[in-house]
Design an enzyme around this catalytic site. Structure first.
Site, PDB file in Angstrom:
ATOM      1  N   LYS A 128       0.848  -1.208   0.000  1.00  0.00           N
ATOM      2  CA  LYS A 128       0.000   0.000   0.000  1.00  0.00           C
ATOM      3  C   LYS A 128       0.878   1.251   0.000  1.00  0.00           C
ATOM      4  O   LYS A 128       0.695   2.158  -0.819  1.00  0.00           O
ATOM      5  CB  LYS A 128      -0.936   0.000   1.216  1.00  0.00           C
ATOM      6  CG  LYS A 128      -2.017   1.045   1.081  1.00  0.00           C
ATOM      7  CD  LYS A 128      -2.807   1.223   2.349  1.00  0.00           C
ATOM      8  CE  LYS A 128      -2.363   2.486   3.024  1.00  0.00           C
ATOM      9  NZ  LYS A 128      -2.986   2.761   4.291  1.00  0.00           N
ATOM     10  N   ASP A 146      -6.638   0.286   0.331  1.00  0.00           N
ATOM     11  CA  ASP A 146      -6.877   0.452   1.768  1.00  0.00           C
ATOM     12  C   ASP A 146      -8.292  -0.019   2.051  1.00  0.00           C
ATOM     13  O   ASP A 146      -8.975  -0.540   1.163  1.00  0.00           O
ATOM     14  CB  ASP A 146      -6.630   1.896   2.217  1.00  0.00           C
ATOM     15  CG  ASP A 146      -7.630   2.861   1.613  1.00  0.00           C
ATOM     16  OD1 ASP A 146      -8.546   2.418   0.871  1.00  0.00           O
ATOM     17  OD2 ASP A 146      -7.524   4.061   1.889  1.00  0.00           O
TER      18      ASP A 146
END
Ligand code: SF4
Length: 226
Positions: A128, A146
């Site tokens: 991420k 996310d």
């Protein structure tokens, strides 16, 4: 693996969603304050399980005290902890950002590595974080998975996966590389503002006509993945 027909259908749905959302959320910049790639990397590591606002509150002082990889690599970890102690997991994060700065200095001359694979070799940097830096600093296609992004793409039926890496794979397969960073930003924003976890606002949602999970007054609701 999706059949060719299903893949084309999902590709078209993703394109339509992107068209709608890009007009509603034209500002696709990251909300994390930063002046360079080093600051973006550090801010993104700090943002795990913490709001962007909380991160922005601590980074102003942190970056004033440690403006680059060299100064942060030489920092006393306890002093860094004190500067970031108002955010979650601050002890781990302090250790990670000091170690990350050390690796940046030792292996990359203090610069940000130029691809996602190299970024993920740094302490505290998962996919991420690497995708955020790719999308918002390196100008590479970033798919930033996310909690908000994952929820919306599952509700849109673009993936059934829950593992963030598998979600990323599915989205990369159906969204053109040139659109992936924008898609990530606008879907994330839509998840925060409209397709919320507990009370999705389907009646006000521009994506309702194409969303298999849409729950609209007077119509049978779709299933609603979390
Ligand atoms: S219609 Fe509802 S479930 Fe589908 S994207 Fe919009 S808010 Fe989310």
């Amino acid at each position: 693996m999706a059949s060719a027909t299903t893949a084309v259908k999902l590709q078209r749905r993703a394109e339509a969603a992107l068209r709608e959302l890009a007009t509603r959320y034209p500002d696709t910049r990251t909300p994390l304050h930063h002046d360079n790639g080093f600051q973006l990397l550090v801010a993104t590591i700090l943002s795990a399980q913490t709001t962007d606002e909380q991160v922005n509150r601590v980074t102003a002082q942190l970056f004033h005290r440690y403006p680059d990889a060299a100064s942060l690599a030489a920092a006393d970890t306890e002093e860094v902890e004190q500067l970031i102690r108002s955010i979650g997991l601050f002890r781990n994060k302090a250790r990670n950002i000091v170690a990350c700065a050390g690796e940046l200095l030792a292996r990359f001359g203090g610069d940000i590595p130029g691809d996602i694979a190299a970024l993920t070799t740094l302490p505290g940097v998962g996919r991420k974080t690497a995708n955020v830096v790719a999308a918002h600093y390196l100008g590479l296609p970033g798919v930033i998975v996310d909690t908000h992004f994952g929820r919306v793409v599952r509700r849109l039926g673009l993936t059934e996966q829950r593992n963030p890496d598998r979600v990323e794979d599915d989205i990369r397969a159906i969204v053109a590389a040139a659109d992936q960073s924008t898609f990530s930003a606008v879907v994330n924003r839509h998840g925060r503002l409209v397709c919320r976890a507990r009370d999705p606002r389907c009646a006000d949602c521009a994506l309702a006509p194409l969303c298999p999970s849409a729950c609209l007054p007077g119509q049978p609701g779709g299933t609603m993945p979390a």
